[in-house]
Design an enzyme around this catalytic site. Structure first.
Site, PDB file in Angstrom:
ATOM      1  N   TYR A  78      -2.388  -0.712  10.457  1.00 10.44           N
ATOM      2  CA  TYR A  78      -2.277  -0.809   8.990  1.00 10.44           C
ATOM      3  C   TYR A  78      -0.948  -0.182   8.556  1.00 10.44           C
ATOM      4  O   TYR A  78      -0.214  -0.761   7.760  1.00 10.44           O
ATOM      5  CB  TYR A  78      -3.457  -0.084   8.333  1.00 10.44           C
ATOM      6  CG  TYR A  78      -3.627  -0.359   6.846  1.00 10.44           C
ATOM      7  CD1 TYR A  78      -4.087  -1.582   6.388  1.00 10.44           C
ATOM      8  CD2 TYR A  78      -3.328   0.619   5.901  1.00 10.44           C
ATOM      9  CE1 TYR A  78      -4.254  -1.829   5.020  1.00 10.44           C
ATOM     10  CE2 TYR A  78      -3.496   0.385   4.538  1.00 10.44           C
ATOM     11  CZ  TYR A  78      -3.963  -0.845   4.106  1.00 10.44           C
ATOM     12  OH  TYR A  78      -4.122  -1.086   2.753  1.00 10.44           O
TER      13      TYR A  78
ATOM     14  N   SER B 193       0.867  -1.187   0.000  1.00 14.23           N
ATOM     15  CA  SER B 193       0.000   0.000   0.000  1.00 14.23           C
ATOM     16  C   SER B 193       0.896   1.227   0.000  1.00 14.23           C
ATOM     17  O   SER B 193       2.056   1.147   0.450  1.00 14.23           O
ATOM     18  CB  SER B 193      -0.866   0.010   1.271  1.00 14.23           C
ATOM     19  OG  SER B 193      -1.571   1.239   1.392  1.00 14.23           O
TER      20      SER B 193
ATOM     21  N   LYS C 160       1.868  -2.507   6.925  1.00 15.07           N
ATOM     22  CA  LYS C 160       2.153  -2.274   5.499  1.00 15.07           C
ATOM     23  C   LYS C 160       3.611  -1.849   5.317  1.00 15.07           C
ATOM     24  O   LYS C 160       4.237  -2.219   4.317  1.00 15.07           O
ATOM     25  CB  LYS C 160       1.173  -1.262   4.905  1.00 15.07           C
ATOM     26  CG  LYS C 160      -0.244  -1.825   4.756  1.00 15.07           C
ATOM     27  CD  LYS C 160      -0.301  -2.989   3.744  1.00 15.07           C
ATOM     28  CE  LYS C 160      -1.703  -3.501   3.500  1.00 15.07           C
ATOM     29  NZ  LYS C 160      -1.771  -4.592   2.505  1.00 15.07           N
TER      30      LYS C 160
END
Ligand code: NAD
Length: 263
Positions: free
Chosen positions: A151, A138, A155
């Site tokens: 997250y 991402s 990531k």
């Protein structure tokens, strides 16, 4: 990598980016596309929509035995895997208050699953002298997902792991790409926007929200060029450069954006 006649596996392929990748790889002439996902009905629907080159497999990517079986069954059926796309991913939402179960889920899906699939698929690829790993990370893995600490951290870890793979295995015929989109119109982002989550609003304010098909287009171009970092939103390269050159200035800019959105 040219997709013609390739044997491809895509995880998290029952919807969003994974479904678009699966459809696009089939359209590019892949010989087989394995549509793997936690959601068996949705995976079946995607595979049926693609046609006879595709078939669906239900699995949880955080279960190493299931990942090992997915790889072994595919290799047995087709003789090889040319491209493995570790695409399944989850957001957690929230910051340090998120409990350990939330952090653990993000770690297991966004990072450990990439380790499991690499561990399972690399021996065959190395024995055959080639293969490509495409890991959907991402833009949050090279920047920050405002509003989602787990997250962001996982990531970043997934980009780090992909980079480690690329450096370690490139000279043995393995190509590795990290697909790092910013906003993409899938349930992951759309649900956040519908609920007014700050993180989703920051993503939407930071650049275009692409369709999954546009991300698949960028992935195919990046695979063809054997690029490590595939950025469907080119502006992410500028943001990352600014962040590296002037971390304090870049963070000040992010805080300003958050203040503007929360005023
Ligand atoms: N949507 C965005 O804005 C965006 C931006 C950057 C990166 N990404 C990344 O792209 C990837 C795909 O996300 P998306 O936007 O298509 O999301 P999505 O939620 O639409 O799809 C994710 C898919 O992964 C599957 N999945 C989740 N956990 C799984 C598990 N344990 N085992 C097997 N399958 C599982 C889900 O069933 C779902 O079909 C993710 O890694 C995500 O982090 C998304």
């Amino acid at each position: 990598m040219n997709l013609t006649d390739r044997i491809v596996v895509v995880t998290g392929a029952a919807g969003g980016i994974g479904a678009a990748l699966s459809r696009r790889f089939a359209a590019e002439g892949a010989a087989a596309v394995v549509v793997a996902d936690l959601d068996p009905e949705a995976a079946d629907a995607v595979a049926e929509g693609i046609g006879p080159v595709a078939h669906a497999i239900a699995l949880d990517v955080t279960d190493e035995e299931q990942v090992r079986d997915l790889v072994a069954d595919t290799e047995e059926r087709y003789g090889r895997i040319d491209l493995f796309c570790a695409n399944a991913g989850v957001t957690t939402g929230g910051g340090v208050e998120v409990d350990d179960a939330g952090w653990d889920r993000a770690w297991r899906v966004n990072v450990l699953a990439h380790v499991y699939s690499s561990r399972a698929v690399l021996p065959g690829m190395l024995a055959r002298g080639g293969g490509h790993l495409l890991h959907t990370c991402s833009a949050a893995g090279v920047l920050t997902a405002v509003g989602d600490a787990a997250y962001t951290a996982t990531k970043h870890a997934s980009v780090g792991f992909a980079e480690w793979l690329a450096i370690t295995y490139r000279d043995r015929g393995i190509r590795v790409s990290a697909l790092c989109p910013q906003g993409v119109d899938t349930p992951m982002l759309a649900d956040g926007l519908a609920e007014g989550h700050l993180g989703a609003r920051v993503v939407a304010a930071s650049g275009a929200v692409l369709t999954p098909d546009q991300v698949a287009e960028a992935a195919v171009a990046g695979l063809a060029e054997e690029r490590f970092l595939i950025l469907p939103h080119p502006e992410v390269a500028d943001y990352a450069r600014r962040r590296a050159e002037d971390p304090d200035g870049w963070q000040a800019g992010m805080r300003k954006l958050v203040r503007r959105l929360t005023r």
